[in-house]
Design a protein around this motif. Structure first.
Motif, PDB file in Angstrom:
ATOM      1  N   MET A  41     -24.080   6.000 -15.861  1.00  0.00           N
ATOM      2  CA  MET A  41     -25.068   5.423 -16.764  1.00  0.00           C
ATOM      3  C   MET A  41     -26.413   5.287 -16.058  1.00  0.00           C
ATOM      4  N   ALA A  42     -27.468   5.700 -16.734  1.00  0.00           N
ATOM      5  CA  ALA A  42     -28.813   5.581 -16.187  1.00  0.00           C
ATOM      6  C   ALA A  42     -29.137   4.110 -15.944  1.00  0.00           C
ATOM      7  N   GLY A  43     -29.770   3.830 -14.811  1.00  0.00           N
ATOM      8  CA  GLY A  43     -30.153   2.469 -14.470  1.00  0.00           C
ATOM      9  C   GLY A  43     -29.051   1.664 -13.801  1.00  0.00           C
ATOM     10  N   TYR A  44     -27.923   2.306 -13.505  1.00  0.00           N
ATOM     11  CA  TYR A  44     -26.786   1.638 -12.869  1.00  0.00           C
ATOM     12  C   TYR A  44     -26.329   2.408 -11.641  1.00  0.00           C
ATOM     13  N   GLU A  45     -25.769   1.684 -10.699  1.00  0.00           N
ATOM     14  CA  GLU A  45     -25.062   2.290  -9.573  1.00  0.00           C
ATOM     15  C   GLU A  45     -23.581   2.064  -9.826  1.00  0.00           C
ATOM     16  N   LEU A  46     -22.780   3.084  -9.577  1.00  0.00           N
ATOM     17  CA  LEU A  46     -21.360   3.012  -9.862  1.00  0.00           C
ATOM     18  C   LEU A  46     -20.562   2.745  -8.586  1.00  0.00           C
ATOM     19  N   PHE A  47     -19.656   1.782  -8.671  1.00  0.00           N
ATOM     20  CA  PHE A  47     -18.739   1.460  -7.580  1.00  0.00           C
ATOM     21  C   PHE A  47     -17.315   1.549  -8.106  1.00  0.00           C
ATOM     22  N   ALA A  48     -16.429   2.040  -7.281  1.00  0.00           N
ATOM     23  CA  ALA A  48     -15.011   2.087  -7.610  1.00  0.00           C
ATOM     24  C   ALA A  48     -14.280   1.172  -6.622  1.00  0.00           C
ATOM     25  N   LEU A  69     -19.861   5.103  -5.595  1.00  0.00           N
ATOM     26  CA  LEU A  69     -19.415   6.386  -6.133  1.00  0.00           C
ATOM     27  C   LEU A  69     -20.621   7.138  -6.698  1.00  0.00           C
ATOM     28  N   PRO A  70     -21.345   7.859  -5.821  1.00  0.00           N
ATOM     29  CA  PRO A  70     -22.501   8.617  -6.319  1.00  0.00           C
ATOM     30  C   PRO A  70     -22.024   9.768  -7.220  1.00  0.00           C
ATOM     31  N   PRO A  71     -22.896  10.266  -8.093  1.00  0.00           N
ATOM     32  CA  PRO A  71     -22.509  11.370  -8.977  1.00  0.00           C
ATOM     33  C   PRO A  71     -21.946  12.554  -8.187  1.00  0.00           C
ATOM     34  N   ASP A  72     -20.885  13.122  -8.717  1.00  0.00           N
ATOM     35  CA  ASP A  72     -20.253  14.327  -8.152  1.00  0.00           C
ATOM     36  C   ASP A  72     -19.716  14.149  -6.737  1.00  0.00           C
ATOM     37  N   ARG A  73     -19.436  12.916  -6.325  1.00  0.00           N
ATOM     38  CA  ARG A  73     -18.836  12.673  -5.016  1.00  0.00           C
ATOM     39  C   ARG A  73     -17.547  11.915  -5.242  1.00  0.00           C
ATOM     40  N   GLY A  74     -16.641  12.045  -4.351  1.00  0.00           N
ATOM     41  CA  GLY A  74     -15.363  11.374  -4.466  1.00  0.00           C
ATOM     42  C   GLY A  74     -15.283  10.129  -3.597  1.00  0.00           C
ATOM     43  N   ALA A  75     -14.140   9.510  -3.653  1.00  0.00           N
ATOM     44  CA  ALA A  75     -13.868   8.332  -2.826  1.00  0.00           C
ATOM     45  C   ALA A  75     -12.378   8.334  -2.517  1.00  0.00           C
ATOM     46  N   GLN A  76     -12.019   7.680  -1.417  1.00  0.00           N
ATOM     47  CA  GLN A  76     -10.590   7.567  -1.110  1.00  0.00           C
ATOM     48  C   GLN A  76     -10.296   6.263  -0.390  1.00  0.00           C
ATOM     49  N   TRP A  77      -9.059   5.814  -0.584  1.00  0.00           N
ATOM     50  CA  TRP A  77      -8.582   4.564   0.004  1.00  0.00           C
ATOM     51  C   TRP A  77      -7.242   4.825   0.646  1.00  0.00           C
ATOM     52  N   ALA A  94      -4.335  -0.831  -8.762  1.00  0.00           N
ATOM     53  CA  ALA A  94      -5.347  -0.815  -9.819  1.00  0.00           C
ATOM     54  C   ALA A  94      -6.641  -0.220  -9.292  1.00  0.00           C
ATOM     55  N   LEU A  95      -7.320   0.496 -10.155  1.00  0.00           N
ATOM     56  CA  LEU A  95      -8.627   1.060  -9.844  1.00  0.00           C
ATOM     57  C   LEU A  95      -9.608   0.543 -10.889  1.00  0.00           C
ATOM     58  N   THR A  96     -10.643  -0.129 -10.428  1.00  0.00           N
ATOM     59  CA  THR A  96     -11.661  -0.699 -11.312  1.00  0.00           C
ATOM     60  C   THR A  96     -12.984   0.002 -11.070  1.00  0.00           C
ATOM     61  N   LEU A  97     -13.681   0.326 -12.143  1.00  0.00           N
ATOM     62  CA  LEU A  97     -15.016   0.913 -12.053  1.00  0.00           C
ATOM     63  C   LEU A  97     -16.022  -0.153 -12.440  1.00  0.00           C
ATOM     64  N   ARG A  98     -17.084  -0.284 -11.640  1.00  0.00           N
ATOM     65  CA  ARG A  98     -18.144  -1.265 -11.892  1.00  0.00           C
ATOM     66  C   ARG A  98     -19.497  -0.575 -11.871  1.00  0.00           C
ATOM     67  N   TRP A  99     -20.231  -0.752 -12.960  1.00  0.00           N
ATOM     68  CA  TRP A  99     -21.587  -0.268 -13.040  1.00  0.00           C
ATOM     69  C   TRP A  99     -22.486  -1.469 -12.775  1.00  0.00           C
ATOM     70  N   ALA A 106     -32.925  -4.994 -15.654  1.00  0.00           N
ATOM     71  CA  ALA A 106     -32.557  -6.237 -16.334  1.00  0.00           C
ATOM     72  C   ALA A 106     -31.329  -6.001 -17.216  1.00  0.00           C
ATOM     73  N   ALA A 107     -30.317  -5.413 -16.659  1.00  0.00           N
ATOM     74  CA  ALA A 107     -29.096  -5.103 -17.408  1.00  0.00           C
ATOM     75  C   ALA A 107     -27.931  -5.918 -16.853  1.00  0.00           C
ATOM     76  N   ARG A 108     -26.836  -5.950 -17.602  1.00  0.00           N
ATOM     77  CA  ARG A 108     -25.651  -6.694 -17.171  1.00  0.00           C
ATOM     78  C   ARG A 108     -24.657  -5.780 -16.471  1.00  0.00           C
ATOM     79  N   LEU A 109     -23.890  -6.362 -15.589  1.00  0.00           N
ATOM     80  CA  LEU A 109     -22.806  -5.653 -14.920  1.00  0.00           C
ATOM     81  C   LEU A 109     -21.805  -5.189 -15.969  1.00  0.00           C
ATOM     82  N   ARG A 110     -21.289  -3.997 -15.805  1.00  0.00           N
ATOM     83  CA  ARG A 110     -20.254  -3.465 -16.694  1.00  0.00           C
ATOM     84  C   ARG A 110     -19.054  -3.121 -15.835  1.00  0.00           C
TER      85      ARG A 110
END
Length: 123
Positions: A41-48, A69-77, A94-99, A106-110
């Motif tokens: 989503m534009a205006g958000y940074e994504l975390f997994a 989690l930048p666009p087109d990059r992966g992550a591992q645990w 569980a895997l949670t995604l947070r924007w 001035a947006a809310r966390l998703r």
């Protein structure tokens, strides 16, 4: 898994054409692959964030493990589990995604739980 042994639960988000493939590898190296749709989503940074819980286990690292989690990059645990008592036990992964709003937005966390599953184990 036997009392006194330890094992590793691996989770990986791998970029794919329809979002990401979530690869879960656990006890006796059973591998589960599932497609997870992820919208940047534009205006958000994504975390997994990955989390592994299980009564009767010592789990390391403890709690949620978040990664950017930048666009087109992966992550591992990589999570280590050690049974603390004999018998059958269940793990929950569980895997949670947070924007998170980008700096100055001035947006809310998703947040959404993208994957949640119980894993069986014998201790």
């Amino acid at each position: 898994m036997r009392l006194g042994d330890s094992d590793i639960v691996r989770l990986a988000l791998v970029p794919a054409s329809q979002g990401y493939l979530l690869v879960t590898e656990y006890e006796e190296h059973q591998i589960v692959t599932e497609t997870v749709e992820v919208v940047q989503m534009a205006g958000y940074e994504l975390f997994a964030s990955a989390r592994l819980d299980g009564p009767g286990f010592a789990i390391s690292p403890v709690g949620e493990q978040a990664q950017y989690l930048p666009p087109d990059r992966g992550a591992q645990w990589r999570l280590v589990v050690d049974p603390e008592s004999p018998g059958s036990h269940r793990l929950a992964v569980a895997l949670t995604l947070r924007w998170i709003p980008a700096t100055g937005a001035a947006a809310r966390l998703r947040e959404v739980v993208a994957f949640s599953r119980g894993l069986g184990s014998t201790g």
